[in-house]
Design an enzyme around this catalytic site. Structure first.
Site, mmCIF file in Angstrom:
data_model
loop_
_atom_site.group_PDB
_atom_site.id
_atom_site.type_symbol
_atom_site.label_atom_id
_atom_site.label_comp_id
_atom_site.label_asym_id
_atom_site.label_seq_id
_atom_site.Cartn_x
_atom_site.Cartn_y
_atom_site.Cartn_z
ATOM 1 N N TYR A 70 34.013 39.788 8.749
ATOM 2 C CA TYR A 70 33.410 41.060 8.301
ATOM 3 C C TYR A 70 34.251 41.599 7.155
ATOM 4 C CZ TYR A 70 30.519 40.831 12.448
ATOM 5 O OH TYR A 70 29.598 40.431 13.393
ATOM 6 N N TYR A 127 22.148 37.249 21.163
ATOM 7 C CA TYR A 127 22.940 37.593 22.342
ATOM 8 C C TYR A 127 21.973 37.887 23.483
ATOM 9 C CZ TYR A 127 27.568 38.750 20.162
ATOM 10 O OH TYR A 127 28.794 38.742 19.560
ATOM 11 N N GLU A 131 29.550 34.336 12.858
ATOM 12 C CA GLU A 131 29.093 35.677 12.497
ATOM 13 C C GLU A 131 29.647 35.955 11.114
ATOM 14 O OE1 GLU A 131 30.162 38.847 15.204
ATOM 15 O OE2 GLU A 131 29.513 37.670 16.931
ATOM 16 N N ASN A 144 30.275 41.741 23.651
ATOM 17 C CA ASN A 144 30.766 42.798 22.743
ATOM 18 C C ASN A 144 29.592 43.575 22.156
ATOM 19 O OD1 ASN A 144 33.512 43.678 21.918
ATOM 20 N ND2 ASN A 144 32.608 43.612 19.879
ATOM 21 N N ALA A 145 29.246 43.347 20.876
ATOM 22 C CA ALA A 145 27.965 43.810 20.296
ATOM 23 C C ALA A 145 27.755 45.318 20.290
ATOM 24 C CB ALA A 145 26.788 43.127 21.000
ATOM 25 N N TYR A 174 22.192 49.090 11.564
ATOM 26 C CA TYR A 174 23.277 48.233 11.084
ATOM 27 C C TYR A 174 23.267 48.064 9.566
ATOM 28 C CZ TYR A 174 27.043 45.048 12.528
ATOM 29 O OH TYR A 174 28.265 44.473 12.773
ATOM 30 N N GLU A 203 34.440 35.825 20.901
ATOM 31 C CA GLU A 203 35.631 36.491 20.371
ATOM 32 C C GLU A 203 36.759 36.581 21.396
ATOM 33 O OE1 GLU A 203 36.393 38.335 17.508
ATOM 34 O OE2 GLU A 203 34.669 37.603 16.397
HETATM 35 C C1 IPT Z 1 32.187 40.967 16.306
HETATM 36 C C2 IPT Z 1 31.571 40.739 17.661
HETATM 37 O O1 IPT Z 1 31.581 39.381 17.995
HETATM 38 C C3 IPT Z 1 30.163 41.267 17.693
HETATM 39 O O2 IPT Z 1 29.719 41.266 19.015
HETATM 40 C C4 IPT Z 1 30.087 42.653 17.127
HETATM 41 O O3 IPT Z 1 30.775 43.522 17.957
HETATM 42 C C5 IPT Z 1 30.697 42.648 15.747
HETATM 43 O O4 IPT Z 1 32.020 42.271 15.840
HETATM 44 C C6 IPT Z 1 30.687 43.987 15.076
HETATM 45 O O5 IPT Z 1 29.421 44.481 14.985
HETATM 46 S S1 IPT Z 1 33.925 40.744 16.368
HETATM 47 C C7 IPT Z 1 34.442 40.868 14.700
HETATM 48 C C8 IPT Z 1 34.543 42.270 14.237
HETATM 49 C C9 IPT Z 1 35.776 40.213 14.580
#
Ligand code: IPT
Length: 967
Positions: free
Chosen positions: A245, A86, A280, A130-131, A346, A191
Site C-alpha cells: 500500500y 475474502y 494485495e 483483517n479487512a 475505499y 498477513e
Molecule cells: C491489508 C490486509 O491484508 C487487508 O485485509 C486490509 O486490512 C488492508 O490491509 C487495508 O485495507 S494489510 C496491509 C496494510 C499490510
C-alpha cells in the site's frame, strides 16, 4: 523476420517455462479437469500461461446477490480475469456450530456467478481476514472461546477447522482443478507476519491449517499474503505474495504522494522461484470516523497513481496483481471494525454506488493490455541506456521467447509533477537499434507530471510486426475487414491528449497507408523496411495500412477516445465496441451474423462495433439496433439512453420516543443477569462482575444495562468505566433521571439528591454503544479486548450493584436470521421490530424534519416511499442526512429492515448511505426507520432525503426484479 527465434529455441524455452513440473496440483487432466501450475514467470492452466489481473470484492459488503453479478460483470468488462474474495467467518456463523450460506450469504451462488461471468476466483477464507471488519472476520462467539487465536491452540484450531470444514466444502465444489468452477487459488490465513507470536508458532499454525484444508479436498495451489515472508519451510504456501500500500491511508492529504520504491529487483529477490505476486496492491484506501471521506481517498489513489504504480509493478516483473479494493461496498449493520464507518467505498475503481470512476478506465487500459499481449507473461529484466533526460527513468523487460520488449518510462522522482520531455535509445536486438525515439524530427516523448508509459516493442501480433510505439497499446485482435470479405488486424493505441506519438511497423515492402480520420503523417524507411507514423494524440485517428499479410487498422486515441472502447471476447472472436457507458458481454452468431451485446448507457449516443467476419446485424440488450457499415470495417448505430427518473421527497414522518429501559418501573426480569465473577478474556482487569456484552452472548450493536441497588441514602454518585472506543458513547440514568453521557475511560456522575430513593430499589440504567471489535492484526487476541462497561462503583456507600444486561434480540440465535448477526443491536425499538416494514407506527404522531428532541435517549422516525424505476434501468439510490453538526446525536438507519447506515451527526464524515437494489424495492413501497439517540438536549433528526446516484439503462435492474435477493 528476425523477431521470431528459431523453433528449437522456442520449444526449449517453453519446456523450461511452462511450469508443468513446478506446479503443486496433481488433479488428473482430462474430463474437465485442469492442471494449475506455475514457475518463476507466471501461473499456468493446463500449461497455458496467464497474467493474473484481479480485483478484490467482498460479497458480504454488498447484500444483494443480483448486484454481485453487476459488479463482477463490470470487473470482467475492464479486463480483469480474476476476483479475489475474502470469506467472512462471522458473517456466516452466529454461534458455534451454526452456519448460514443462504440468501445474501449464498456463496455457492456467488461462485456460480463468477464462473458464468468468466472470472477466476482467489478464495481467501482466512480464518482471519483483517479487512477493516469487526474482529477481522472472527465471529462474535470466538471472543469468549478459551484459546489464543491464530495459533495452534487446540480450542482455537477446533473452531477454525469448523469454519474451514464448512467453507471448504463449498469451495471444493467450484475448483478449476476439478473442472467444476472458477476457484483457481486458495489463500491460507492473512498477513501473518510482524505479529506478537514466534515465527515458529505462526508456521506451525499455517501448517495445521494447510493440512486441514487439503483434507477438505482443496486441490488448487495455496497462496499466502504474508509479504513474501514464508516462501519455504514449514507452513509455506505454494505461492507467496506481497501486500503493498504505497500511499498508505492518509486521505486527508490526497495530493501528497509517497514515491515508487526504486528497487524493482527486491520483488523478484523475495520470490525467486514463483511469480512476482502482489496478493494485495493498493487499489484505494479505507477511511475512518471523522475522516476526509472516500472521494479524497480516490484522489490519493487516482488514475495517475494506478498508472505509475501498476506499471512499475509490471516493470518489476509481476504477473499476478490483485487490487484491494476494486469494489469496496458497505459495512452495513455492525460489520465495521471499531475505527471504520459504514461506507467501505475505499476510493476504489468502482464506487460504492457501483458506478465506474476514472480509475476504472485506467484499470481497463492496463487490464486489456495484460490480457492481449502474451509475451508479458514471461519476461526478464533488460538493461538499457538511460533516457536523455535525467529526470526520466526507464526500466525494461524482454520476453526471451519472442524478443518482445516492454519499456516502462516514468519520472526518476515518481512524485514529480513536472512535464518532462525525453528521447529513448531502444536496442531491439535482431529488430534493430533506434538511438533516439521518437525519431520524427521536432517530436518528443513527453511525460506529464505523475505519469508513466508502458511501451511495447518488437512485438508480433496477428499478421503485424510492431517495431515500437510511443503510444501505449490498449489491445489488439483480428476482426472483419471493411469489404466484409476478409479479416484485418486492429490495434488500439492511446496517449495523453496533445502529446506526440510515433508508431513504427515493419513490412516487406512499402505498404499503402490510408488515413481515414485524424492527422497522421506516414514515412517509409526503405533501408529498415519501417513504416513510421507520427501524430499528435487528439480524439480518435484511424489509419488503414495495406501491405502486410493482413490489413491493419490502427485506432489511435487520446485517453478519452480510447477509454470509450470495450473489448468482449467471444468463442467466434473478439468484439470491439465504442461509445456506451458499459459493455458487459456479447456473443456472435456465425449463423445469422448477429452480434448480441449487453451493456448500459447513461445517455443516448453512438455505438460502433468491430466484430468478427460475417457480422451483419446488432442487438443491444435484446433489441435490434439499426447499423450501417463504415469505411473502418465497423458497424455504426445509435443507442437510447435511460429515461429520466426522479425520486420522491420523504414526508409523512412518524415519531416515537422509546428508552423505557431508563425508567425505574421497567421490567428487566427477563434480561440476563450480568453476574459472572470471572472470564476467559485475556484482557480482563480482574473486576467483577464482568460486564462485557460478549460474555453474555451479545456481540454487536447497542447494549442496555440496568444495575439495581438498595439505597441507604448515602450514595452520592457512580463512577463508570467503559471501553466503547473512539466516537463510541454511553448514557446514564438514575431512576429515570438523566445523569449524562461518557466515552472511553472512567467518569464520575453525581446523583442528584432528589433522584435517590432511600430504602428502596434504585436502578442505574446505561445505554452503551461501542464501535465494534478491534481486529487481530498483531495476533495478540486484541479482537477480544472488552467492549461496553468494564466497571461500576457507587460512591458514598459500600453497596454493590446487581446488574442485568440486554442486547440484540436472540443474541447468538438472532431473531432475524435473514439479516443475520450484524444487523441489530439491543435498542428497545430494534427488539420490538420497529426497524422492520409493517404497520407498527400507525398510532405514532406525525412530525416534520428537521425535528428536535430535547429529551436525551432514543426515538424512532419512520416513513415510507414508493419507487417506480422503469424496467431495465439501474438507478442507484442513497439516503442523505443533513444537519447542523453542533447537535449531538447518532442514528441507525434502516431501509426495509436492513441497517444500511450508522450516522454520527457531530463526527461524520458520512452523510449519504447507499441502499442497494434488492434491499431497495425499485418498483414498490419502501420503509425507512431511523433510530436517533440524543446525548444531550440537542437530539432529534435533521433533513432526510433520497439521492439519485445515477441513471443507467441496462440489464441490472431486470435481474434484481427477478427477486434474486431476499428481503
Ligand atoms: C491489508 C490486509 O491484508 C487487508 O485485509 C486490509 O486490512 C488492508 O490491509 C487495508 O485495507 S494489510 C496491509 C496494510 C499490510
Amino acid at each position: 523476420m528476425a523477431i521470431r527465434r528459431p523453433l528449437l529455441a522456442l520449444v526449449l524455452a517453453c519446456l523450461l517455462t511452462t511450469g508443468l513440473l513446478a506446479g503443486p496440483v496433481h488433479a488428473e487432466s482430462g474430463a474437465g479437469r485442469h492442471t494449475v501450475g506455475y514457475d518463476r514467470y507466471s501461473l499456468t492452466i493446463d500449461g497455458k500461461r496467464i497474467f493474473l489481473w484481479s480485483g478484490e470484492f467482498h460479497y458480504w459488503r454488498l447484500p444483494g446477490p443480483a448486484l454481485w453479478r453487476d459488479v463482477l460483470e463490470k470487473m470482467k468488462a475492464a479486463g480483469f480475469n480474476a476476483v479475489s474474495i475474502y470469506f467472512d467467518w462471522g458473517y456466516h456463523s452466529p454461534r458455534q456450530g451454526v452456519y448460514d450460506f443462504t440468501g445474501v450469504r449464498d456463496v455457492d451462488r456467488l461462485l456460480d456467478i463468477a464462473d458464468q461471468v468468466g472470472l477466476y476466483v482467489i478464495a481467501r477464507p482466512g480464518p482471519y481476514i483483517n479487512a477493516e471488519t469487526d474482529s477481522g472476520g472472527f465471529p462474535g462467539w470466538l471472543t469468549t472461546l478459551k484459546g489464543k487465536a491464530r495459533s495452534t491452540d487446540p480450542a482455537y484450531l477446533a473452531a477454525a477447522n469448523e469454519w474451514l470444514g464448512r467453507i471448504d466444502r463449498i469451495l471444493a465444489r467450484h475448483q478449476v482443478t476439478d473442472g467444476r468452477g472458477p476457484v483457481l487459488l486458495y489463500q491460507v490465513e492473512n498477513e501473518l507476519y510482524n505479529v506478537k507470536q514466534s515465527e515458529e508458532e505462526s508456521r506451525a499454525y499455517l501448517s495445521a491449517l494447510e493440512k486441514k484444508i487439503r483434507s477438505d479436498g482443496i486441490t488448487v495451489p495455496f497462496t499466502g499474503a504474508n509479504d513474501a515472508r514464508f516462501t519455504s519451510g514449514t507452513g509455506a504456501a505454494d505461492l507467496e505474495g506481497y501486500t503493498v500500500y504505497p500511499q498508505s491511508f492518509n486521505c486527508a492529504e490526497p495530493g501528497k504522494w509517497k514515491p515508487v520504491p526504486d528497487d524493482y529487483g527486491q520483488y523478484r529477490a523475495g520470490l525467486p522461484d514463483t511469480p512476482v505476486n502482489f496478493a494485495e496492491f493498493q487499489g484505494g484506501a479505507f477511511d475512518q470516523w471523522g475522516g476526509a471521506g472516500h472521494e479524497n481517498c480516490r484522489t490519493l489513489t487516482g488514475p495517475d497513481f494506478e498508472r505509475v504504480f501498476e506499471e512499475a509493478n509490471i516493470a518489476a516483473g509481476a504477473t499476478m496483481q490483485n487490487f484491494y479494493m476494486t469494489y469496496g461496498g458497505t459495512n452495513w449493520g455492525w460489520l465495521a471494525t471499531d475505527f471504520d464507518y459504514t461506507s467501505y467505498d475505499y476510493g476504489a475503481a468502482i464506487d460504492e454506488a457501483r458506478r465506474l470512476t476514472p480509475k476504472y478506465t485506467e484499470q481497463k487500459f492496463l487490464g486489456y493490455l495484460v490480457q492481449s499481449v502474451a509475451p508479458l507473461r514471461t519476461t526478464d529484466p533488460l538493461t538499457t541506456a538511460p533516457p536523455d533526460n535525467a529526470a526520466v527513468r526507464m526500466d525494461a523487460r524482454v520476453d526471451p521467447n519472442t524478443g518482445t520488449r516492454f519499456y516502462v518510462v516514468r519520472h526518476a522522482d515518481s512524485t514529480s509533477t513536472a512535464d518532462d520531455r525525453t528521447h529513448l535509445a531502444l536496442d531491439l536486438g535482431a529488430v534493430g537499434r533506434y538511438p533516439s525515439v521518437p525519431s520524427a524530427p521536432g517530436t518528443d516523448l513527453t511525460l506529464a507530471g505523475r505519469d508513466s508509459k508502458l511501451l511495447v516493442a518488437a512485438y508480433r501480433f496477428g499478421g503485424q510486426e510492431l517495431v515500437y510505439s510511443t503510444s501505449e497499446l490498449m489491445t489488439q485482435g483480428t476482426f472483419a475487414q471493411p469489404s466484409g470479405t476478409g479479416e484485418q488486424d486492429i490495434a488500439v493505441l492511446y496517449g495523453r491528449h496533445g502529446q506526440d506519438g510515433e508508431t513504427v511497423l515493419r513490412y516487406a515492402s512499402q505498404p499503402k497507408v490510408t488515413v481515414l480520420s485524424g492527422s497522421v503523417r506516414a514515412s517509409w524507411d526503405a533501408g529498415r523496411h519501417d513504416l513510421r507514423l507520427d501524430y499528435e494524440h487528439d480524439g480518435l485517428a484511424r489509419v488503414l495500412v495495406h501491405g502486410g499479410t493482413r490489413d491493419l487498422l490502427l485506432l489511435i486515441g487520446d485517453d478519452q477516445a480510447a477509454g470509450s472502447f470495450w473489448r468482449v471476447d467471444t468463442s467466434t472472436g473478439p468484439i470491439l465496441a465504442r461509445g456506451p457507458y458499459l459493455v458487459r458481454g456479447g456473443s456472435v452468431s456465425g449463423h445469422s451474423g448477429e452480434v448480441a451485446l449487453t451493456g448500459d448507457t447513461d445517455q443516448a449516443g453512438p455505438l460502433e462495433i468491430f466484430a468478427p467476419q460475417g457480422a451483419r446485424s446488432v442487438r443491444w440488450n435484446g433489441r435490434p439496433v439499426r447499423v450501417t457499415p463504415t469505411s473502418s470495417g465497423s458497424l455504426s448505430g445509435e443507442l437510447a439512453g435511460p429515461r429520466p427518473v426522479s425520486l420522491p421527497a420523504l414526508t409523512n414522518w412518524r415519531y416515537r420516543y422509546e428508552t423505557p429501559e431508563a425508567q425505574p418501573g421497567f421490567d428487566d426480569s427477563a434480561w440476563r443477569a450480568a453476574d459472572h465473577t470471572t472470564t476467559d478474556n485475556p484482557y480482563w482487569d480482574g473486576k467483577a462482575p464482568v460486564l462485557y456484552p460478549d460474555d453474555y452472548g451479545f456481540h454487536h450493536g447497542d447494549t442496555w444495562y440496568r444495575g439495581h441497588f438498595t439505597a441507604t441514602g448515602g450514595q452520592t454518585g457512580i463512577t463508570l468505566s467503559a471501553t466503547v472506543t473512539d466516537h463510541g458513547a454511553y448514557a446514564v440514568w438514575l431512576n429515570g433521571h438523566y445523569l449524562g453521557s461518557g466515552g472511553d475511560g472512567s467518569k464520575h456522575f453525581d446523583f442528584p439528591a432528589s433522584a435517590l430513593r432511600p430504602g428502596a430499589d434504585n436502578v442505574v440504567s446505561v445505554l452503551a454503544e461501542n464501535m465494534g471489535h478491534d481486529q487481530d492484526r498483531a495476533a495478540d487476541d486484541s479482537y477480544r479486548e472488552p467492549r461496553g462497561l468494564t466497571g461500576a462503583e457507587l460512591t458514598g456507600s459500600a453497596a454493590t450493584l446487581k446488574w442485568r444486561i440486554q442486547g440484540d434480540q436472540g443474541g447468538e440465535k438472532p431473531a432475524d436470521p435473514v439479516r443475520g448477526p450484524y444487523n441489530n443491536g439491543g435498542l428497545y425499538g430494534e427488539r420490538a421490530g420497529w426497524y422492520l416494514p409493517g404497520r407498527q407506527d400507525a398510532g405514532w404522531p406525525t412530525v416534520s424534519l428537521p425535528h428536535a428532541e430535547p429529551t436525551p435517549g432514543v426515538g424512532w422516525y419512520r416513513t415510507t416511499f414508493r419507487l417506480n424505476v422503469p424496467k431495465g434501468q439501474d438507478v442507484p439510490v442513497g439516503l442523505r442526512i443533513d444537519d447542523d453538526a453542533a447537535r449531538h446525536y447518532r442514528a441507525l438507519v434502516f431501509v426495509n429492515g436492513w441497517q444500511v447506515g450508522r450516522y454520527i451527526n457531530d463526527v461524520g464524515p458520512q452523510h449519504v448511505f447507499q441502499v442497494p437494489a434488492g434491499i431497495l424495492r425499485t418498483d414498490g413501497e419502501n420503509t425507512i426507520a431511523i433510530a436517533a439517540w440524543g446525548l444531550d438536549g440537542s437530539g432529534g433528526l435533521g433533513d432526510v432525503s433520497l439521492v439519485r446516484e445515477g441513471d443507467y439503462a441496462g440489464p441490472v435492474s431486470d435481474s434484481s426484479r427477478r427477486k434474486e435477493s431476499p428481503r
